[in-house]
Scaffold this motif. Structure first.
Motif: not given
Ligand SMILES: Cc1ncc(COP(=O)(O)O)c(C=O)c1O
Length: 454
Positions: A136-161
């Motif tokens: 919506r802000l016209g920034r279609p490339d601003k999509k990557k996510i920083l996470s961390r080794i050791g994290a647990y965010h869940g088991s759906t495909h995206l949360a597991m990624a």
């Protein structure tokens, strides 16, 4: 009322696929324990043994089992309105009241709430919303996510990624290239001879380097648990979250706090982000303790600023779950929060949680206890073969499982995770019960040590 014998349950259980388990092991031996009833801080197995629920269901039964107020609230709600969705222009009083309540409890300008049924989906929702926000802000490339080794965010495909890569061993990641994992903030294994302050600088540099490499214009968000849970109860050095918040804000990167475990009292506050770690993120995700597990419910609580962008004229919110804000789940959460507030459970945890933490830290003298870490009612014990070198036991030794089995024989459920044992009980522990847990753990660790293969 349990109407089946243990054998009958196990026969039926051959059709059930359990979570995070060795399916071949279950095929050979069957499930180990069937829990048939629960009350207060205890559960009962199908052989009639009462066990202290040392893992609070799964870091979630914060107010204890069998609370009449919650059960009656769910029943009343179902008798009045069993179900209606929150799709299109529909709403209902329970979801609306809970959304307002969470907006009032959450820090800063986090005033808009999206409900789902699990922590995994809460985290997926946050990312989908931020991707849309950047479109919506016209920034279609601003999509990557920083996470961390050791994290647990869940088991759906995206949360597991977004979860630590080790959890995807032998499995696929749908979101290839979307997630960059930063270093784990685990001083015991990662800080070597560094002071806390030096380690913090190293972690900050790691994030800055990732931002330089990937480009802030390509990064939507950083996602972090205040204390990493299923990764092994990893506590970041003091000041970590505030520092990461500052760096992300300076680079226009949103901060998603995954408070699925830490919210609703486990660390002594309703939310940990501001009250424990001194920072207000852009999004807080909660689940587990939101209903104390009585109903499946999660919430993605977003800032007014994000909401303004995704609700601009012409924007369509193309995201929805049939059971988003289910009336029975919302009623359970309202009754649960009422208990937390009325009985001052978070305030009590500031005292009893510290007693618990110190009781577990008191096990550090045992031969195989390498580190006891965590905070309040969120604790982990890491076992090592050699305390001086921190040499780990082999995976086949299954040391965590050995200790957990000894503990269960002595009336305590604890959760093994490789070389680590996790304790995350209900938040209604009194001092005698805490002393009992400590004594069971001491005996269990000693017994497991004696029985270790040489
Ligand atoms: C920090 C954290 N985030 C997300 C999840 C996923 O929640 P759920 O199992 O409800 O999908 C968990 C589950 O343990 C968790 O610990």
């Amino acid at each position: 009322m349990n109407k089946f014998s243990t054998d009958e349950i196990m026969t039926k259980d051959a059709h059930l696929i359990q979570s995070f388990t060795n399916l071949d092991g279950l095929k050979q031996q069957g499930a180990r324990t069937a829990i048939v009833a629960a009350k207060g801080a205890y559960v009962t197995d199908s052989d009639g043994n009462d066990l202290i629920d040392g893992i609070g269901g799964l870091w979630c039964v914060n107010v204890g089992h069998g609370r009449r107020e919650i059960i009656e609230a769910i029943t009343r709600q179902l008798e009045t309105l069993d179900f209606y969705s929150t799709f299109y222009n529909f709403t209902h009083p329970a979801a609306a009241e809970l959304a307002e309540k969470l907006a009032n409890l959450a820090p800063g300008n986090l005033n808009r709430v999206y409900f789902a049924n699990s922590g995994s989906v809460a985290n997926d929702t946050a990312v989908r919303m931020l991707h849309h926000y950047n479109n919506r802000l016209g920034r279609p490339d601003k999509k990557k996510i920083l996470s961390r080794i050791g994290a647990y965010h869940g088991s759906t495909h995206l949360a597991m990624a977004m979860t630590t890569p080790a959890y995807s061993d032998g499995w696929d990641t749908a979101a290839e290239g979307l997630v960059h994992h930063l270093r784990a903030p685990c001083a015991y294994r990662e800080a070597e001879d560094m002071t806390d302050a030096e380690f913090l600088d190293t972690l900050a540099d790691d994030m800055l380097e990732a931002i330089r490499d990937l480009g802030a214009e390509n990064i939507a968000a950083f996602i972090a648990e205040p204390i990493m849970g299923a990764g092994g109860v990893l506590v970041a050095p003091d000041g970590y979250h505030a520092r990461m918040r500052q760096i992300t804000a300076e680079h226009d990167i949103k901060y998603i706090a995954d408070e699925v475990v830490t919210a609703f009292g486990r660390l002594g506050h309703m939310f940990a982000s501001q009250d424990v770690f001194g920072m207000v993120p852009d999004i807080i995700n909660v689940a587990k303790g939101l209903t104390s597990g009585y109903q499946p419910l999660s919430a993605t609580i977003i800032s007014d600023e994000i909401y303004e962008v995704i609700s601009q004229p012409g924007a369509m919110f193309l995201h929805g779950m049939t059971y988003s804000g289910h009336p029975a789940a919302a009623a359970a959460a309202l009754a649960n929060i009422d208990i937390l507030e009325r009985e001052k459970i978070p305030q009590n945890v500031r005292v009893t949680g510290k007693v618990f933490e110190n009781a577990l830290r008191g096990l550090a003298d045992l031969d195989i206890v390498g580190e006891v870490r965590g905070s309040h009612f969120m604790m982990g014990i890491e076992f090592v073969k050699n305390k001086d070198t921190k040499q780990s036991f082999s995976d086949e030794t299954n040391v965590g499982l050995r200790v957990a089995q000894e503990a269960q024989k002595r009336g305590l459920i604890a959760r093994p995770l490789g070389n680590i044992l996790i304790l995350s009980p209900t938040l209604i522990m009194d001092v005698p019960m805490i002393e009992r847990i400590q004594s069971v753990l001491r005996d269990s660790i000693k017994a497991a040590t004696t029985a270790l293969p040489t």
